[in-house]
Design a protein around this motif. Structure first.
Motif, PDB file in Angstrom:
ATOM      1  N   ASN A  39       0.812  -1.225   0.000  1.00 48.17           N
ATOM      2  CA  ASN A  39       0.000   0.000   0.000  1.00 48.17           C
ATOM      3  C   ASN A  39       0.842   1.271   0.000  1.00 48.17           C
ATOM      4  N   LYS A  53      -5.768   2.493  -4.035  1.00 44.57           N
ATOM      5  CA  LYS A  53      -6.996   3.011  -3.436  1.00 44.57           C
ATOM      6  C   LYS A  53      -7.870   1.833  -3.038  1.00 44.57           C
ATOM      7  N   LYS A  54      -8.610   2.024  -1.959  1.00 38.92           N
ATOM      8  CA  LYS A  54      -9.519   0.976  -1.485  1.00 38.92           C
ATOM      9  C   LYS A  54     -10.928   1.308  -1.948  1.00 38.92           C
ATOM     10  N   ALA A  73     -15.286  -5.635  -1.131  1.00 33.44           N
ATOM     11  CA  ALA A  73     -14.305  -4.550  -1.116  1.00 33.44           C
ATOM     12  C   ALA A  73     -13.033  -5.033  -1.799  1.00 33.44           C
ATOM     13  N   LYS A  74     -12.328  -4.114  -2.432  1.00 31.97           N
ATOM     14  CA  LYS A  74     -11.082  -4.487  -3.088  1.00 31.97           C
ATOM     15  C   LYS A  74     -10.150  -3.291  -3.196  1.00 31.97           C
ATOM     16  N   LYS A  75      -8.915  -3.580  -3.529  1.00 29.92           N
ATOM     17  CA  LYS A  75      -7.909  -2.544  -3.755  1.00 29.92           C
ATOM     18  C   LYS A  75      -7.703  -2.396  -5.252  1.00 29.92           C
TER      19      LYS A  75
END
Length: 104
Positions: A39, A53-54, A73-75
């Motif tokens: 990250n 970004k998340k 949810a993902k990055k």
């Protein structure tokens, strides 16, 4: 441009062999990938910034059955080009305004 063409371009610009260019390109891509996994941001001055970004979980719809589904949810990778790169891409030719152009 694909990876092979980029490797050839690096070899032509630097004078390295194609094998050395491929190794260098692979090393750069590996380093960027490892930093992104942690990250972290990669800032290449004059080129741009890579960041992670998340995205939050959200509700969606299956387009074939129209059934509601949960999207987890993902990055995602984000790239923001530098001002220098944008200006280089959008460079316009400057011209002088002559007497014929001053018809006011």
């Amino acid at each position: 441009m694909n990876k092979k063409e980029l490797t050839n371009a690096i070899a032509n610009k630097t004078g390295l062999s194609k094998t050395e260019s491929l190794n260098a390109l692979n090393a750069v891509m590996e380093i960027i990938t490892e930093e992104m996994k942690q990250n972290k941001q990669i800032i290449l001055i004059g080129f741009g910034t890579f960041s992670v970004k998340k995205k939050a979980a959200r509700k969606g719809m299956n387009p074939t059955t129209f059934a509601p589904i949960e999207i987890p949810a993902k990055k995602v990778v984000n790239f923001k080009p530098s001002i220098y790169l944008n200006n280089t891409l959008n460079q316009r030719k400057r011209r002088r305004i002559g007497k014929a152009d001053n018809n006011i």
